[in-house]
Design a protein around this motif. Sequence first.
Motif, PDB file in Angstrom:
ATOM      1  N   TYR B   6       7.473  10.482 -63.151  1.00 24.60           N
ATOM      2  CA  TYR B   6       8.117   9.725 -61.657  1.00 24.60           C
ATOM      3  C   TYR B   6       6.823   9.660 -60.967  1.00 24.60           C
ATOM      4  O   TYR B   6       5.831  10.236 -60.733  1.00 24.60           O
ATOM      5  CB  TYR B   6       8.904  10.401 -61.105  1.00 24.60           C
ATOM      6  N   PRO B   7       6.909   8.566 -59.997  1.00 25.22           N
ATOM      7  CA  PRO B   7       5.811   8.248 -58.974  1.00 25.22           C
ATOM      8  C   PRO B   7       5.632   9.314 -58.304  1.00 25.22           C
ATOM      9  O   PRO B   7       6.510  10.004 -57.878  1.00 25.22           O
ATOM     10  CB  PRO B   7       6.222   7.015 -58.381  1.00 25.22           C
ATOM     11  N   SER B   8       4.345   9.815 -57.783  1.00 28.89           N
ATOM     12  CA  SER B   8       3.971  11.015 -57.091  1.00 28.89           C
ATOM     13  C   SER B   8       4.585  10.812 -55.780  1.00 28.89           C
ATOM     14  O   SER B   8       4.919  12.083 -55.124  1.00 28.89           O
ATOM     15  CB  SER B   8       2.563  11.201 -57.112  1.00 28.89           C
ATOM     16  N   ASP B   9       4.487   9.485 -55.024  1.00 30.21           N
ATOM     17  CA  ASP B   9       5.216   9.683 -53.810  1.00 30.21           C
ATOM     18  C   ASP B   9       6.881   9.715 -53.730  1.00 30.21           C
ATOM     19  O   ASP B   9       7.493  10.427 -52.764  1.00 30.21           O
ATOM     20  CB  ASP B   9       5.070   8.201 -52.986  1.00 30.21           C
ATOM     21  N   TRP B  10       7.421   9.524 -54.913  1.00 29.80           N
ATOM     22  CA  TRP B  10       8.988   9.910 -55.216  1.00 29.80           C
ATOM     23  C   TRP B  10       8.846  11.434 -55.263  1.00 29.80           C
ATOM     24  O   TRP B  10       9.943  12.206 -54.553  1.00 29.80           O
ATOM     25  CB  TRP B  10       9.487   9.260 -56.285  1.00 29.80           C
ATOM     26  N   MET B  11       8.058  11.961 -55.957  1.00 34.39           N
ATOM     27  CA  MET B  11       7.967  13.565 -56.353  1.00 34.39           C
ATOM     28  C   MET B  11       7.871  14.178 -54.804  1.00 34.39           C
ATOM     29  O   MET B  11       8.479  15.184 -54.723  1.00 34.39           O
ATOM     30  CB  MET B  11       6.818  13.814 -57.102  1.00 34.39           C
ATOM     31  N   ARG B  12       6.898  13.867 -53.914  1.00 34.12           N
ATOM     32  CA  ARG B  12       6.588  14.375 -52.887  1.00 34.12           C
ATOM     33  C   ARG B  12       7.776  14.265 -51.931  1.00 34.12           C
ATOM     34  O   ARG B  12       8.170  15.255 -50.991  1.00 34.12           O
ATOM     35  CB  ARG B  12       5.595  13.322 -51.908  1.00 34.12           C
ATOM     36  N   ALA B  13       8.685  13.168 -51.923  1.00 37.77           N
ATOM     37  CA  ALA B  13       9.781  13.062 -51.156  1.00 37.77           C
ATOM     38  C   ALA B  13      10.764  14.134 -51.386  1.00 37.77           C
ATOM     39  O   ALA B  13      11.581  14.610 -50.533  1.00 37.77           O
ATOM     40  CB  ALA B  13      10.295  11.860 -51.022  1.00 37.77           C
ATOM     41  N   VAL B  14      10.919  14.324 -52.806  1.00 30.35           N
ATOM     42  CA  VAL B  14      12.277  15.290 -53.246  1.00 30.35           C
ATOM     43  C   VAL B  14      11.914  16.589 -53.609  1.00 30.35           C
ATOM     44  O   VAL B  14      12.572  17.535 -53.830  1.00 30.35           O
ATOM     45  CB  VAL B  14      12.977  14.654 -54.435  1.00 30.35           C
ATOM     46  N   TRP B  96      21.256  13.026 -49.434  1.00 32.01           N
ATOM     47  CA  TRP B  96      20.682  12.396 -51.101  1.00 32.01           C
ATOM     48  C   TRP B  96      21.727  11.798 -51.883  1.00 32.01           C
ATOM     49  O   TRP B  96      21.422  10.587 -52.606  1.00 32.01           O
ATOM     50  CB  TRP B  96      20.240  13.653 -51.945  1.00 32.01           C
ATOM     51  N   SER B 100      21.168   8.004 -52.974  1.00 28.78           N
ATOM     52  CA  SER B 100      20.979   7.529 -54.341  1.00 28.78           C
ATOM     53  C   SER B 100      22.026   6.764 -54.687  1.00 28.78           C
ATOM     54  O   SER B 100      22.065   5.788 -55.572  1.00 28.78           O
ATOM     55  CB  SER B 100      20.740   8.813 -55.376  1.00 28.78           C
TER      56      SER B 100
END
Lengths: 256, 115
Positions: B6-14, B96, B100
Amino acid sequence: MKPQHTVLTREQWQKENKRWVDPFSFELRMRNVPGSEVGQQLETVYSHCVDSGETPEEAFGKPVEYARSLELGHDEKARERMRDYLPSLLALVLFLVFSQAVDALGRDGAFQVNDLMLFSWGAVCVISCLMIIFLKHIVEKISFHMAGMALVGVLTALGVLSTLWNRPVLFEANPLLVIAITGVLIVAIATFLTLKTLYGPDSEEVADIAIQYPTDSEHVNLKRTRGMKTLLIAIYWIIPALAFIQFALNMFVSKG
Amino acid sequence: MNDSLYPSDWMRAVLGLCILRVLESGPSYGYAITAELSSAGLGEIKGGTLYPLLTRYEQRGLISSRWQAGESGPGRKYFALTDAGRQELDSLRNTWDDFSQNITHHLHASTERNS
């Protein structure tokens, strides 16, 4: 991730990863993070690296950046650092004057001050202040040893120049009087710093400079704290000890 | 940050939410948290990403910690969810779900525009 089979002790691990551990601890220290918190962070890194089999660089990235990302403590302001070091700086300048007076006493002459001497004492103050203000940059970019050596070099050159170059005397005094006044002040500063370390309002804070590890016994951490206080007090008494040795040697040589 | 798909900015958010979820099952330590996140499909989370987040959560009172001495190795810092952390997790989980669902609905909605 590759689990590490031979578990190194904390000391062995820190020695092996000195190039990461030292700048990491230093950055936390420069941010005024207490020793107990530094100990916790070091133990966390050690524990994680042993579990994951990674080096600290692999797991945590660059040490300074990681230390900053923890958002602990605060950047120590130059003014706060100056306040802490000012008595020691004053003691250093007094020692230079004391030294000059002892030298005059040894020659049976008067304590004389010329413009070059005043300039060299001023230079000591300015260079020391700059070193205190830019401490972090000096350690990061130049290395403390090089800066210290440069300071000693400049002072030696100025000292030699002020002795050899016969400049007009600005004022003179009885060397014994100067020795007595500066000697008392040097001892008073060392006593003040010692009492401040032992009983001052921030004596606990001073003691917390020592790194304390969360998994070590209270006894071991207490020993480290006491060791740190003793070391600090010993540092405060270096200048009075040097002054005493210089005076005693001078008296011994002049009487011999 | 990690080896996730997954993109790292998505990961940072969750990531924070996922860490709280791991701790909902009981106290755990750093490496075990990364292992659990990895087996949940979030990829390899580095210590440099995990611990600053744990430190911030501890300062906010969402988690607490205690050190446990190791028998033949280093000690481990165990993190546990506090009541405030449990409330935060519940609230974030509901948000969430809403988020989602909306995004899924949006992404799969008909592409025809009403004109």
